[in-house]
Design a protein around this motif. Sequence first.
Motif: not given
Length: 256
Positions: A33-39, A50-55, A72-81
């Motif tokens: 929400e707000g400036p923290l949009a997720l794609r 997932v990318l954090v997009v400055g809205a 969570e257990r067994g998950a593989r996640l990459h978060v960038g911006s």
Amino acid sequence: MDGVTATGVRAFARIVARADGRGGTALPVLDGEGPLALRRTRASGAEAKVLVVGAMSGPLGGDRLTLAVRAERGARLHVGSAAATLALPGQTKDTAHYDVRLDVAEDAELHWLPEQLISAGGSDLYVTTRAELDDGARLVLREEQVLGRAGEQPGRLTSRLTVRIAGRTVLDQEVACGPGAPGGWDGPGVLAGHRAVGQMIVARPEFADRPMAARMLGECAALMPLAGPAVLVSAVAADALRLRRLLDEALLLLGR
């Protein structure tokens, strides 16, 4: 919920990654929400991205932004911006706050690799990043701060980074730079005139049996084992490009 008050924007974003049972990673929660949009972007093997997009512009003076990420257990996640985060002065002189909470379960892996945070002149930002790892979790965490835009004096930037593994604190450090920061921040014992500072945490279970040895990485970076299955790379550089090169080289040394 997000909202705008007389003292700034309030916004919260949340990501939850979960193994999908088919060798991939699902995202049952992707809420910004707000400036923290997720794609969500194209996945790579078992890893969700997932990318954090400055809205909106920000963080501005008085803003309070919070981002919570759980693998969570067994998950593989990459978060960038999608782009650098630019801290700017706001209509109030209140300090802006940006809080990041990372939780990684056993046998899960999180790569937290946002773009640089730039402290523009006149801004005042307090950033906290807290990573809580279960035993057997994996983490790659990179933070990069740039003091001022080209030809500009920086704002005040305070950054606190805390990492806990299996309930034990392995790192708790705070760096303050810019106008109003404790004396000496730009001296030889801290930045030594450099305008970009970064740190990277790599936590892997195998480091418990095969810890990395401390070493210098050139003149402006160092690798240090922590009191747990993790290492810290700290670096300073003249600019953001050189800082990224130092941290990328360190990650290659550690193995991706």
